[in-house]
Design an enzyme around this catalytic site. Sequence first.
Site, short mmCIF file in Angstrom:
data_model
loop_
_atom_site.label_atom_id
_atom_site.label_comp_id
_atom_site.label_asym_id
_atom_site.label_seq_id
_atom_site.Cartn_x
_atom_site.Cartn_y
_atom_site.Cartn_z
N SER A 41 0.86 -1.19 0.00
CA SER A 41 0.00 0.00 0.00
C SER A 41 0.89 1.23 0.00
O SER A 41 2.00 1.21 0.54
CB SER A 41 -0.87 0.01 1.25
OG SER A 41 -1.53 1.26 1.38
N TYR B 109 -2.46 0.04 10.21
CA TYR B 109 -2.53 -0.44 8.83
C TYR B 109 -1.20 -0.19 8.11
O TYR B 109 -0.64 -1.09 7.47
CB TYR B 109 -3.68 0.27 8.10
CG TYR B 109 -3.81 -0.11 6.64
CD1 TYR B 109 -4.29 -1.36 6.26
CD2 TYR B 109 -3.43 0.78 5.63
CE1 TYR B 109 -4.39 -1.71 4.93
CE2 TYR B 109 -3.53 0.44 4.30
CZ TYR B 109 -4.01 -0.81 3.94
OH TYR B 109 -4.11 -1.16 2.62
#
Length: 246
Positions: free
Chosen positions: A143, A156
């Site tokens: 990501s 995250y």
Amino acid sequence: MHEQVAGTVVALTGASSGIGEATAHHLAARGARLVLGARRQDRLDAVVGAITAAGGDAVGVVVDVTRRDDLRHLVDTAVERHGRLDVLVSNAGTMNVTPFDQLDQDGWDAMVATHVTGLLNGIAAALPVFRRQASGQFVNVGSTAAYVVKAPQGVYAATKTAVKILTEGLRQESGPDLRVTLVSPGFTDTEGVGKGTTGDVAAWMEQQRVAIAMPPSAVANAIGFAIEQPAGVDVSEIVVRPTAQA
Ligand SMILES: NC(=O)c1ccc[n+]([C@@H]2O[C@H](COP(=O)([O-])OP(=O)(O)OC[C@H]3O[C@@H](n4cnc5c(N)ncnc54)[C@H](OP(=O)(O)O)[C@@H]3O)[C@@H](O)[C@H]2O)c1
């Protein structure tokens, strides 16, 4: 059909929606033979059904990536069905983005288990097969959160940073026969955005999704590009984000 992709045996986690689903369709259209994993059998069946109806080659396996046996079953299915495994795409993920004060320990645990343990379970299942074949490719979905940390994405981002580091460490140990690729998407228009969160954060993520997100096909294209390279060429890292993403 694509010359380099046709016939390639690809196992892919998180194939029941979003980026995984788009990648399955992208690769199937180019002639890959797919073994697709996710937890939701009905959604997996729908993806497999759509691919096979269009003349593609796909089978679904119910997989929870946090379970070692499930990843072994996914890889074994590819080997039993096709005699080999060429690519493992580790895409399964969960975006439980919440402020620390919310103490969403279940969400934190899910992200660690899915992104870190889940990735390691995939490596452990596929690496012996790749070594035996003296060929194979890991494609790991990271990501942009691993490059730019924005609150409240701390946990995250940490797990996706782990994906980035594990991928580079694996690449360095992989030797001349294997390929190891990190594909790091930015905001992508999938059902996963905002799913694991509530309140203001969910509203902000939904607003961002509508305002700037790119289609999941953009990430599928990047994964396909890394796979379609000739043997001996390793696209190690791709960051793909919407132009509007800061
Ligand atoms: N969308 C974005 O903006 C964005 C940005 C950067 C990175 N990513 C990453 O891209 C990947 C795909 O996400 P997405 O956006 O496509 O969201 P999504 O539509 O929610 O897809 C997530 C997929 O992962 C599967 N999954 C989740 N936990 C699993 C588990 N324990 N075992 C097996 N499968 C599991 C889900 O299927 P089941 O629920 O059926 O198991 C689903 O197929 C994730 O790693 C995510 O972190 C997304």
